[in-house]
Design a protein around this motif. Structure first.
Motif, PDB file in Angstrom:
ATOM      1  N   ASN A   1       6.294  10.913   4.836  1.00  0.00           N
ATOM      2  CA  ASN A   1       6.138  12.097   5.093  1.00  0.00           C
ATOM      3  C   ASN A   1       6.079  12.768   6.332  1.00  0.00           C
ATOM      4  O   ASN A   1       6.379  14.109   6.292  1.00  0.00           O
ATOM      5  CB  ASN A   1       4.668  12.718   4.430  1.00  0.00           C
ATOM      6  CG  ASN A   1       4.617  12.032   2.936  1.00  0.00           C
ATOM      7  OD1 ASN A   1       5.902  12.389   2.171  1.00  0.00           O
ATOM      8  ND2 ASN A   1       3.677  12.172   2.060  1.00  0.00           N
TER       9      ASN A   1
ATOM     10  N   ASP B   1       0.639  -1.122  -0.045  1.00  0.00           N
ATOM     11  CA  ASP B   1       0.001  -0.042   0.203  1.00  0.00           C
ATOM     12  C   ASP B   1       0.924   1.246   0.220  1.00  0.00           C
ATOM     13  O   ASP B   1       1.597   1.728   1.243  1.00  0.00           O
ATOM     14  CB  ASP B   1      -0.948  -0.030   1.172  1.00  0.00           C
ATOM     15  CG  ASP B   1      -2.083   0.903   1.272  1.00  0.00           C
ATOM     16  OD1 ASP B   1      -1.678   2.022   0.610  1.00  0.00           O
ATOM     17  OD2 ASP B   1      -2.909   0.858   1.941  1.00  0.00           O
ATOM     18  N   GLN B   2       1.164   1.994  -1.233  1.00  0.00           N
ATOM     19  CA  GLN B   2       1.819   2.915  -1.245  1.00  0.00           C
ATOM     20  C   GLN B   2       1.503   4.302  -0.458  1.00  0.00           C
ATOM     21  O   GLN B   2       2.359   5.175  -0.153  1.00  0.00           O
ATOM     22  CB  GLN B   2       2.027   3.542  -2.785  1.00  0.00           C
ATOM     23  CG  GLN B   2       2.565   2.592  -3.601  1.00  0.00           C
ATOM     24  CD  GLN B   2       4.082   2.278  -3.304  1.00  0.00           C
ATOM     25  OE1 GLN B   2       4.904   3.228  -2.557  1.00  0.00           O
ATOM     26  NE2 GLN B   2       4.641   1.302  -3.605  1.00  0.00           N
ATOM     27  N   GLU B   3       0.000   4.227  -0.062  1.00  0.00           N
ATOM     28  CA  GLU B   3      -0.377   5.429   0.772  1.00  0.00           C
ATOM     29  C   GLU B   3       0.281   5.174   2.177  1.00  0.00           C
ATOM     30  O   GLU B   3       0.491   6.190   2.799  1.00  0.00           O
ATOM     31  CB  GLU B   3      -1.902   5.467   0.789  1.00  0.00           C
ATOM     32  CG  GLU B   3      -2.629   6.684   1.246  1.00  0.00           C
ATOM     33  CD  GLU B   3      -4.095   6.336   1.286  1.00  0.00           C
ATOM     34  OE1 GLU B   3      -4.817   6.881   2.325  1.00  0.00           O
ATOM     35  OE2 GLU B   3      -4.526   5.847   0.483  1.00  0.00           O
ATOM     36  N   VAL B   4       0.237   3.843   2.684  1.00  0.00           N
ATOM     37  CA  VAL B   4       0.567   3.740   4.003  1.00  0.00           C
ATOM     38  C   VAL B   4       2.113   4.191   4.056  1.00  0.00           C
ATOM     39  O   VAL B   4       2.600   4.899   5.051  1.00  0.00           O
ATOM     40  CB  VAL B   4       0.654   2.150   4.293  1.00  0.00           C
ATOM     41  CG1 VAL B   4       1.484   1.994   5.863  1.00  0.00           C
ATOM     42  CG2 VAL B   4      -0.766   1.991   4.568  1.00  0.00           C
TER      43      VAL B   4
ATOM     44  N   SER C   1       3.955   6.222   2.029  1.00  0.00           N
ATOM     45  CA  SER C   1       3.947   7.818   1.895  1.00  0.00           C
ATOM     46  C   SER C   1       3.559   8.640   3.173  1.00  0.00           C
ATOM     47  O   SER C   1       4.197   9.574   3.432  1.00  0.00           O
ATOM     48  CB  SER C   1       2.924   8.354   0.736  1.00  0.00           C
ATOM     49  OG  SER C   1       3.573   7.628  -0.297  1.00  0.00           O
ATOM     50  N   ARG C   2       2.431   8.244   3.602  1.00  0.00           N
ATOM     51  CA  ARG C   2       2.047   8.704   4.993  1.00  0.00           C
ATOM     52  C   ARG C   2       3.159   8.686   6.154  1.00  0.00           C
ATOM     53  O   ARG C   2       3.597   9.507   6.895  1.00  0.00           O
ATOM     54  CB  ARG C   2       0.717   8.062   5.604  1.00  0.00           C
ATOM     55  CG  ARG C   2       0.231   8.838   6.758  1.00  0.00           C
ATOM     56  CD  ARG C   2      -1.024   8.213   7.025  1.00  0.00           C
ATOM     57  NE  ARG C   2      -2.256   8.072   6.117  1.00  0.00           N
ATOM     58  CZ  ARG C   2      -3.066   7.127   5.966  1.00  0.00           C
ATOM     59  NH1 ARG C   2      -3.017   6.126   7.042  1.00  0.00           N
ATOM     60  NH2 ARG C   2      -3.746   6.753   4.908  1.00  0.00           N
TER      61      ARG C   2
ATOM     62  N   SER D   1      -6.187   1.824   8.409  1.00  0.00           N
ATOM     63  CA  SER D   1      -7.762   1.905   8.491  1.00  0.00           C
ATOM     64  C   SER D   1      -8.369   1.555   9.974  1.00  0.00           C
ATOM     65  O   SER D   1      -9.558   1.530  10.091  1.00  0.00           O
ATOM     66  CB  SER D   1      -8.202   0.923   7.427  1.00  0.00           C
ATOM     67  OG  SER D   1      -8.018   0.012   7.283  1.00  0.00           O
TER      68      SER D   1
END
Length: 822
Positions: free
Chosen positions: A370, A361-364, A366-367, A473
């Protein structure tokens, strides 16, 4: 022994020696010219006599032939001898197959005359002269069977092959003469009886004496031919051999003289001459039983000797070239079996049962990235991609992550653990000490609190379970499990882990206890691998359904060694430090400058910094080392730093006491930590700026580099002061390298070259076969063995082919003491 028997023995020995014309002193032609007439007179059969005359041995010209011509000549003569034997037995019908070379063109061993029928696993008492009392002495050297005696290799050789006439002997050199005993008698030498002999050849005579060995006078018959090997000395202006090696010149091969003579490891009650005699009997009588397990195509490709020939030549080499070829073959065997074993282990872990393919999961990612107060280095980004690529596969990851102290391995490990949690799996991180486990736990919680919108549970730095929300999530739970927790706390954690209520578990050896049952372990991260054996690593793997495994180490391991010790792991390297991290200034001081070093420490502490003082290494005894450290701590506290708070750390302290000292130092309650080398691994003390190492020349470069990595962890400058006790030329060169070179991998390569592999992992790494001859610093041999192992593994990974069955059996034998290979 008849002339015929003598001839066969000499010819078989010549085959064994690779057709080098070294079977008899003076060459084969000289021997044959003398013996041919005597042999001819003993032949009654007209047909055989005609065949003998055709051979024309009385005028043989063997010495002038090339190797191929010598082989053909030898085949003809041995074929005639076979006919002669069959005629005696009344079976002169069809010819027996002649002795032939193997198809690789590599020397095959001629069949010995005195074959022993007992198996190779027979006790060494099967060899004449080895009584039970002698066998017990050999047992101390781990030699109990005939097979183990064949693999009881010499440490080195004494070169007695340089033969000279008596008139040309040079004082002070090791030389060999062949002469006639003119006289031998018991003589008083000093105050004790010994043997004195006069030995001569056509160029002159020399006196030879043996101290404390009067019995030799009876053995040395007048006019007997003798070989003497030793160092020539001077006595009252005349040359003399004092207690040299000796051997009566008969038809048999020389063992103690006139050749490269093997020098074996010994123990009390075993003597060199005896051991040589017994190893020679083992080689002559049993080496024919040694099966060559190496496939013929590998032997041909790598130009390796046959195994029986290699064993013969390692014990009693014809010359230094053959000794090296024998060593090359036997070293290759060790490295090849090692590589096959680790490749098989990797295959079994990855393909024995399916792994868990994670969705990335790239969103995990990146979060998380960042929210960090820094950006990843290029090396960290590269390594992260290698790990993510592995985690996407349906076969389990087996990867070693190497990186200098402070290079950012924990950040990468945290991301991998998060990906596991995001996929509904548990992740575990195991560290070798409680302090390191707590440090990882605190650091990971620190990263998560940056990336999480809300934290519930304990305050940072306290408590053993924390929960973070707004990151995944669902809430993310992380726990710390160590041996020092109370029984109630452990039970509560065990229950939560078993129920799947904890996503990431950080701990020590407590994680592999049988009470710990994971609900769904998907990733195991193991820190500081060299503190764990292979078996502990396996134990953690078995807690999950073939979880991915990431092993982290801050010990720079040279690639040559990593390929061997971690051949079952893929290797990633973070070879770049974060920006702003300063190089630790390193200086080698003279012992008389110690006072200046103390003043420097005092100034650093007054500026709010902390310091380490490492006590000298005492290799013989950890107890002596601990006592020395205690004495030094008391001296420093009383005489040098009475106004500062000092702590003491050594290997003899109970674990809880060590942990408490490290906690106090990390918390800033202590100014200076006086320690033995136990401080080498892992603890992060950001305010520590000075590392002072006493007896620096006793430590290896890699260990000194590890010490150096303990200081300068934040933006402040770090200093490493090396104070040797004695500064030899070699030690000065090594310590100068520390001043100039700050790359841990470059230092590790140099250390491997200078000090050998024991520097990194003690005498041997748990779970791996022992290496008797192979050197891990021999890059060429290591890579050749690895390449051949990989080639074979691709064509027959389970060694199921009939021609590979001997190799499969040898592999099982080699790995029997360590982790299973299949």
């Amino acid at each position: 022994m008849t002339g015929i028997d003598s001839l066969r023995n000499v010819l078989e020995l010549e085959c064994q020696k690779g057709y080098t014309d070294k079977a008899v002193i003076g060459g084969l032609d000289k021997y044959l010219h003398k013996q041919a007439g005597q042999i001819r007179q003993s032949i009654n059969n007209p047909q055989l006599l005609s065949g003998f005359d055709e051979l024309n041995l009385a005028n043989s010209n063997y010495g002038s032939y090339g190797v191929d011509e010598r082989k053909r000549w030898m085949t003809n003569v041995l074929g005639w001898l076979d006919k002669l034997e069959r005629a005696k037995e009344g079976t002169l019908t069809s010819p027996l197959p002649s002795r032939e070379r193997n198809k690789t063109g590599v020397m095959a061993l001629a069949e010995p005359r005195q074959k022993r029928r007992e198996g190779l696993d027979s006790p060494i008492t099967a060899i004449k002269g080895i009584a039970l009392s002698v066998a017990n002495k050999f047992a101390k050297l781990n030699v109990r069977t005939v097979h183990e005696l064949l693999y009881f290799f010499p440490r080195r050789y004494v070169d007695y092959s340089r033969r000279k006439p008596v008139s040309e002997l040079i004082e002070g050199e090791e030389q060999t003469i062949i002469g006639t005993i003119w006289q031998a008698r018991v003589a008083t030498l000093g105050n004790r009886k010994g043997t004195e002999a006069i030995v001569g050849d056509k160029t002159g005579n020399i006196r030879v004496v043996w101290f404390n060995q009067p019995y030799l006078a009876k053995i040395f018959r007048t006019n007997a031919r003798v070989v003497i090997s030793g160092t020539v000395g001077l006595f009252k202006g005349h040359k003399v051999f004092e207690s040299p090696e000796w051997e009566l010149l008969e038809d048999k091969e020389l063992i103690h003289t006139g050749r490269l003579v093997p020098v074996y490891p010994l123990t009390q009650g075993l003597y060199p001459r005896q051991v040589r005699k017994w190893t020679k009997e083992a080689v002559d009588g049993y080496v024919w039983q040694v099966g060559d397990f190496l496939p013929s195509e590998i032997k041909a490709r790598c130009q390796l000797l046959d195994l029986p020939a290699a064993i013969t030549q390692i014990h009693y080499p014809d010359d230094l070239t053959m000794a090296e070829r024998a060593r090359g073959r036997l070293s290759f065997d060790e490295l090849f079996l090692l590589q096959l074993g680790v490749l098989a282990r990797k295959r079994d872990w990855q393909e024995g049962q399916p792994g868990n393919a994670f969705h990335i999961d790239q969103e995990v990612i990146s979060r998380f990235l960042n929210c960090l107060p820094f950006t990843l280095t290029r090396a960290q980004e590269r390594v992260l991609q290698e790990i993510l690529t592995d985690l996407k596969q349906a076969k389990a990851m087996s990867r070693l992550l190497q990186g200098e102290v402070g290079s950012g391995k924990t950040v990468i490990a945290t991301l991998a653990l998060l990906i596991a949690a995001a996929n509904g799996y548990q992740g575990a991180l195991m560290a070798p000490t409680e302090v390191l486990a707590e440090q990882h736990y605190t650091n990971i919680c620190g990263y998560l609190s940056q990336a999480s919108t809300q934290e519930s549970g304990s305050e940072p730095g306290e408590g053993t379970i924390r929960c973070y929300t707004g990151f995944l999530s669902r809430p993310l739970t992380i726990a710390l499990l160590t041996g020092s927790l109370s029984s109630n706390e452990k039970e509560r954690l065990h229950y939560k882990i078993g129920q799947g209520e904890v996503d990431i578990i950080v701990g020590t050896h407590a994680l592999i206890q049988k009470e710990v049952e994971f609900n769904k372990l998907g990733l195991a991260v193991i820190d500081e691998q060299h503190r764990f054996g292979v078996l502990q690593r396996s134990a953690l793997r078995q807690k999950g359904f073939n979880p991915h495994v990431l092993v982290m180490t801050a010990t720079p391991i040279p690639r040559t060694m990593a390929l061997t010790l971690y051949g079952d792991l893929d290797i990633s390297v973070i070879d770049e430090l974060p920006p702003g991290r300063q190089v630790v200034k390193t200086k080698c001081l003279k012992p008389q400058d110690r006072g200046k070093a103390y003043s420097f420490l005092q100034r650093q502490v007054s500026n709010g910094r902390q310091a380490f003082i490492i006590c000298p290494l005492v290799e013989e005894s950890e107890i002596l080392e601990a006592k020395a450290a205690t004495t030094e701590y008391e001296r420093l506290s009383r005489e040098v730093f009475p106004n500062l708070k000092l702590g003491l750390l050594h290997g003899q302290m109970p674990g809880t006491e060590k942990e408490e000292v490290m906690r106090r130092f990390r918390a800033g309650e202590l100014d200076i930590l006086v320690s033995t080398s136990v401080v080498e691994v892992g603890i992060d003390v950001p305010r520590a700026s000075v590392m002072m190492v006493e007896g620096a020349e006793r430590f290896g470069l890699s260990q000194l580099h590890q010490f150096r990595g303990r200081v300068g962890r934040d933006k402040e400058q770090g200093y490493c002061l090396l104070i040797p006790e004695k500064l030899s030329l070699e030690a000065r060169e090594r310590l100068r390298l520390m001043e100039k070179v700050h790359d841990g991998f470059a230092l590790a390569e140099k250390d491997l070259e200078l000090r050998g592999p024991g520097e990194f992992f003690g005498t041997h790494q748990s779970g791996l076969p022992d290496l008797k001859l192979a050197k891990l610093s021999d890059l060429r041999s290591l890579e050749l063995a690895r390449q051949e192992a990989m080639t074979l593994f691709q064509s027959d990974p389970n060694l199921k082919k009939a021609e590979h069955q001997p190799l499969r059996q040898q592999l099982s034998r080699a790995w029997s003491r360590g982790a299973e290979w299949s």
